[in-house]
Design an enzyme around this catalytic site. Structure first.
Site, PDB file in Angstrom:
ATOM      1  N   ASP A 175       0.889  -9.713 -13.979  1.00  0.00           N
ATOM      2  CA  ASP A 175       0.896  -9.738 -15.436  1.00  0.00           C
ATOM      3  C   ASP A 175      -0.548  -9.893 -15.932  1.00  0.00           C
ATOM      4  O   ASP A 175      -1.338 -10.624 -15.334  1.00  0.00           O
ATOM      5  CB  ASP A 175       1.767 -10.903 -15.933  1.00  0.00           C
ATOM      6  CG  ASP A 175       2.040 -10.829 -17.419  1.00  0.00           C
ATOM      7  OD1 ASP A 175       1.860  -9.743 -18.010  1.00  0.00           O
ATOM      8  OD2 ASP A 175       2.432 -11.848 -17.993  1.00  0.00           O
ATOM      9  N   SER A 202      -1.275 -18.121 -14.880  1.00  0.00           N
ATOM     10  CA  SER A 202       0.032 -18.367 -14.271  1.00  0.00           C
ATOM     11  C   SER A 202      -0.135 -19.494 -13.252  1.00  0.00           C
ATOM     12  O   SER A 202      -0.682 -20.537 -13.593  1.00  0.00           O
ATOM     13  CB  SER A 202       0.550 -17.067 -13.648  1.00  0.00           C
ATOM     14  OG  SER A 202       1.884 -17.193 -13.244  1.00  0.00           O
ATOM     15  N   HIS A 232       2.480 -18.759 -17.822  1.00  0.00           N
ATOM     16  CA  HIS A 232       3.869 -18.616 -17.356  1.00  0.00           C
ATOM     17  C   HIS A 232       4.456 -19.980 -17.049  1.00  0.00           C
ATOM     18  O   HIS A 232       3.827 -20.792 -16.385  1.00  0.00           O
ATOM     19  CB  HIS A 232       3.921 -17.760 -16.086  1.00  0.00           C
ATOM     20  CG  HIS A 232       3.480 -16.354 -16.310  1.00  0.00           C
ATOM     21  ND1 HIS A 232       2.946 -15.586 -15.310  1.00  0.00           N
ATOM     22  CD2 HIS A 232       3.494 -15.573 -17.417  1.00  0.00           C
ATOM     23  CE1 HIS A 232       2.656 -14.380 -15.790  1.00  0.00           C
ATOM     24  NE2 HIS A 232       2.971 -14.355 -17.069  1.00  0.00           N
TER      25      HIS A 232
END
Lengths: 286, 209
Positions: B149, B29, B56
């Site tokens: 996540d 991310s 992401h």
């Protein structure tokens, strides 16, 4: 830790969770005639397990028991098994390409039929209706908007969307080459945007399954976006076969931005019309 | 079952146990582009193990990751199309605003189901489906990021195999994601980026006959 799972590419048969899913989907099909057996299993498995937790079932077998004996549960389960995500003019470039490249072909026909397959809650249908009105084709076009989920179809017919989504819809419409203001097509009430019912006067909303139903009309354009991603390859081939049968010679097929005919047995029946936008044209002899 | 010893930098010898790896999944991310840039370009053109990556991104933007990394890497780098058969020597990126999943017939599929931990694509979904499809033949790697996540997904991979790696939190530009992954799987190896690249090459050698 399950040390017995083999790295063999052929999945070991007899895994309990695989068996449970297969049986549950078979039960749903036999009892309610919703056929999810040909869906891409990775996503179905996740969503069934979410449903299992929501309904407080220890196993998918327990969920199966409840689904068989409590028909009202099926309506709720359907919302887990079908994914309702859409926007007006989703992927604006797709609609821009339709407007600039496909509409000029469609103009040459005295009457038009357009099939929005897997229309979900109607966003795609209203996008098409607005596009066709802007391009002066609305009065000669009949739209078919189909889905397997009756709740979604009801929402599609109502054409009411949360007002906070309208900013995105408006921007999408503009990027699609919109020739009018999106606000011309809806009025606001109680924090919602209510789309003008004249947009759906040439639209037939209908329950139709790409998994179990047959072709119902000859069409000039089929748009089926982000539906095939939920199907396995065999079911994708079935659905694409329906579009192939429905489309007239040189008719158009539009798919989602990441969907492709490349892995389909039926890819030969179509030529790429606008590759970046996943717009295909049925071949002359197909 | 093959065993070989590797020595990650500054750490004790760890046995690479388990089955040959058939897939690698990576989640990243914030700080992820930088982290991936220290790993993927080290893979040789014939690197046999397919790699799937979720990073992401803002949902409203076309992902340029595949193009960016294809230019930097010797292996082929592609944005995943729905139902693409997973091929060797290829890195697959999840497209923006779609979840990336692994099917048991070793194809990739996409989904627009709801975001997980506000993320679509979600690392957890890729990892969990990869664990399901590949069992112990997949390894998972969690890199820099500012959310949680990937932690649940890494646990799913760990529970079916033994090969999971987390970027050293101190080194990550955003340590939250590595820390969350370590909280979920304390047995995960923590490696700095250079060592992760070496680790991937070691997996390859471990696989070779």
């Amino acid at each position: 830790m399950d040390a017995k799972i083999s790295p063999d590419p052929h999945r070991p048969v007899g895994r309990t969770d695989d068996i449970e899913i297969r049986l549950l989907l078979e039960a749903i099909f036999q009892k309610y005639h919703y056929d999810f057996r040909g869906y891409a299993m990775a996503s179905v498995k996740r969503r069934l397990n979410q449903a299992r937790q929501k309904f407080g079932c220890a196993t998918l077998s327990a969920l199966q028991d409840r689904v068989l004996h409590e028909p009202e549960l099926m309506t709720e389960l359907l919302s887990f098994l079908t994914v309702q995500v859409s926007e007006l003019f989703r992927d604006p470039q797709y609609f821009r390409t339709l407007r600039e490249k496909v509409i000029p072909h469609l103009r040459t026909y005295p009457s038009l039929k357009v099939w929005i397959a897997g229309c979900s809650t109607g966003e795609e249908l209203y996008s098409f209706a607005i596009l066709f009105r802007e391009e002066g084709l609305e009065s000669r076009t009949l739209f078919y908007a189909t889905d397997i989920n009756p709740e979604a179809l009801k929402k599609a017919e109502a054409g009411i969307y949360d007002l906070d989504r309208l900013k995105l819809f408006t921007e999408n419409h503009r990027l699609s080459g919109g020739k009018s203001s999106l606000s011309d097509y809806y009025r606001t009430a109680y924090g919602a945007a209510v789309f003008d019912k004249s947009l759906r006067k040439n639209c037939v909303f209908s329950d139709h399954s790409l998994a179990t139903d047959a072709v119902f009309a000859e069409t000039h354009l089929c748009s089926c976006r982000n539906v095939l991603i939920y199907f396995d390859c065999a079911l994708q081939d079935r659905a694409i076969g329906l579009f192939q049968s429905s489309l007239i010679r040189k008719g158009f097929l539009g798919l989602g931005a990441k969907e492709t005919l490349r892995f389909s047995r039926r890819s030969e029946a179509f030529s790429e019309f606008a590759r970046g936008e996943r717009l295909y044209q049925k071949r002359d002899l197909a | 079952m093959k065993k070989s010893a590797i020595q990650p930098q500054g750490q004790t010898v760890i046995q690479v146990t388990g089955v040959p790896k058939e897939a690698i999944v990576i989640g990243a991310s914030a700080g992820g582009v930088e982290a991936l840039s220290a790993i993927l370009p080290h893979l040789p053109a014939d690197y046999p193990i397919p790699v799937m990556v979720v990073i992401h991104l803002p949902p409203d933007r076309k992902s340029l990751m595949a193009e960016l990394f294809d230019a930097k890497c010797a292996v082929a780098v592609r944005e995943a199309d729905d139902k693409v058969p997973i091929e060797r020597s290829t890195v697959y990126f999840a497209p923006a605003d779609y979840h990336l999943l692994v099917e048991t017939d070793r194809r990739l599929s996409l989904s627009s189901e709801e975001p997980v931990l506000f993320s679509r694509p979600a690392i957890d979904i890729l990892f969990e489906t990869a664990a399901d499809a590949f069992g112990p033949a997949v390894t998972g790697i969690v890199l820099s990021g500012a959310n949680k996540d990937g932690a649940a997904g890494l646990k799913a991979i760990y529970d079916r195999g033994d090969q999971v790696v987390v970027q050293t939190p101190d080194q990550a530009r955003a340590p939250d994601m590595p820390l969350a992954a370590l909280a979920a799987v304390p047995q995960a190896r923590t490696l700095p980026l250079e060592a992760i690249a070496d680790h991937l090459l070691t997996l390859h050698r471990a696989e070779a006959p």
